[in-house]
Design an enzyme around this catalytic site. Sequence first.
Site, PDB file in Angstrom:
ATOM      1  N   SER A 165      10.736 -16.825   6.820  1.00  0.00           N
ATOM      2  CA  SER A 165      10.560 -18.207   7.273  1.00  0.00           C
ATOM      3  C   SER A 165      10.135 -18.231   8.744  1.00  0.00           C
ATOM      4  CB  SER A 165      11.849 -18.994   7.036  1.00  0.00           C
ATOM      5  OG  SER A 165      11.629 -20.374   7.149  1.00  0.00           O
ATOM      6  N   ASP A 191       7.674 -15.780   2.937  1.00  0.00           N
ATOM      7  CA  ASP A 191       7.454 -17.225   2.926  1.00  0.00           C
ATOM      8  C   ASP A 191       7.477 -17.776   4.352  1.00  0.00           C
ATOM      9  OD1 ASP A 191       6.670 -19.313   1.312  1.00  0.00           O
ATOM     10  OD2 ASP A 191       8.675 -20.155   1.147  1.00  0.00           O
ATOM     11  N   HIS A 276      12.262 -21.013  -1.641  1.00  0.00           N
ATOM     12  CA  HIS A 276      11.922 -20.473  -0.322  1.00  0.00           C
ATOM     13  C   HIS A 276      12.442 -19.041  -0.182  1.00  0.00           C
ATOM     14  CE1 HIS A 276      10.602 -20.692   3.745  1.00  0.00           C
ATOM     15  NE2 HIS A 276      11.780 -20.932   4.308  1.00  0.00           N
TER      16      HIS A 276
END
EC number: 3.1.1.3
Length: 495
Positions: A165, A191, A276
């Site tokens: 992330s 991601d 996610h």
Amino acid sequence: MRSLQLSFLLLSCIIISANTYEGKKKEALRSWSELTRGKKDQQNFETRFRLYTDRAGGNCQIFVNQLETLDKCHFNASLPLVMIVHGWSVDGILESWIWKMAAALKSHPEPMNVIIADWLTLAHQHYPIAVRNTRTTGHEIARFLQWLEESVQFSRSNAHLIGYSLGAHVSGFAGSFINGTKKIGRITGLDPAGPLFEGMSPTDRLSPDDANFVDAIHTFTKQHMGLSVGIKQPVAHFDFYPNGGTFQPGCHILHVYNHIAQLGIAGITQTVKCAHERSVHLFIDSLLHKDKQSTAYWCNDINTFNKGLCLSCKKNRCNTLGYNIREERLPKSRRLFLKTRAHMPFKVYHYQFKIHIINEIQGKPIDPAFTMSLTGTKADAKNLHIPLVESITGNKTYSFLITLDNDIGDIIMIKFKWELPPLWGNIWDTFQTIIPWTKGTRRPGLIVKEIRVKAGETQQKYTFCPQSTDNIHLHPSQEKIFVSCEDLFQTQNRK
């Protein structure tokens, strides 16, 4: 309206509303020189570097400019270094996946140093502030690697940063801020975060220029209110989009209601984390299941991929997702697609089917439901739904993708069935009986002339023909058997 409210709640758990913080966007993305002014001589790092160990306690902290901590923590400068960089923190604690990944890395046959870059004090902030802090953390990681290089001759080319992330962009900044002409060996973005990074220039996000090799796995790029949790655009040499990258099996948005019922408002966060964080577990899976490595294929988009048109490995068109990827620098980012299961091991086996069908039935195009059963040398696969997205018309070849959870070996026989509920089957038979279609008694139907198959994982190609040529017409509720055309040819010659 309910859908809009749900979308708003969904993003609220991941990012602070972009409209609310629009005025802070420039602050979040201001130049690095302004952010680091007055910090050049700073000795106290906000980022804590924790060397993962198998001993009690789990980790040992290394302090920059304190060589004795390298000895105390048993850092081995002759081994590669893999650094895990977490993302934005909602609760201010290190998430459980971090330790799972560290343990998976240490279980790999190749010995390595595993360090966790703990930047919780900077990540546990409002999202735009955490975005701004990614540059600070990236700079501290760069200085840490430079210190290792200067003090114990550890080569930065042996460093692999794995960022999740916001941590993916932290890793990118570390690669761009490190001094000298040589680059960090590898950066993996799991991601990479989308809000305040999507559409930004390569210098303001993770990019292929940040390391000798950069790969990224995109698992949650589905947009809500014009924003997505994960970045959609390519940011690496190889960008993987499992299941199209928008969402993941087992993480459907409809499950949010069940999660809310079980966990309250925290259930929304859990639902979002599912897709996610799937990028993380796909990477861990590549470490834990060495015999089940997932293969991805270069393709323009998911719709083309779903037709099975991209299962080629020629000229390096396919690659392995995760830790064991084939590292290859490319002049342009390459998008790769694959399907996965909803749980570990995530690997599936990809097959392209091309079916040549002739529709003899007069009138409008028809939309039949077909199933297949495959007989393989290792196992069978029964009642597979055929995902045709267009009507059956005229004389045409239809292409589609089928995935199997297990390896069935070489395909030796196919059973092809036109599915129809019993009620409609009776109506069809009555309809066919009362209408004089042709001279004689033969009823028009569908003729399946040939089935061609390509296995993505083995690149093996097969061609199947009808086992019987006496009655080649297929009608509702009927099943036809197809065998290898080569085997059929040999059988006919023996007769």
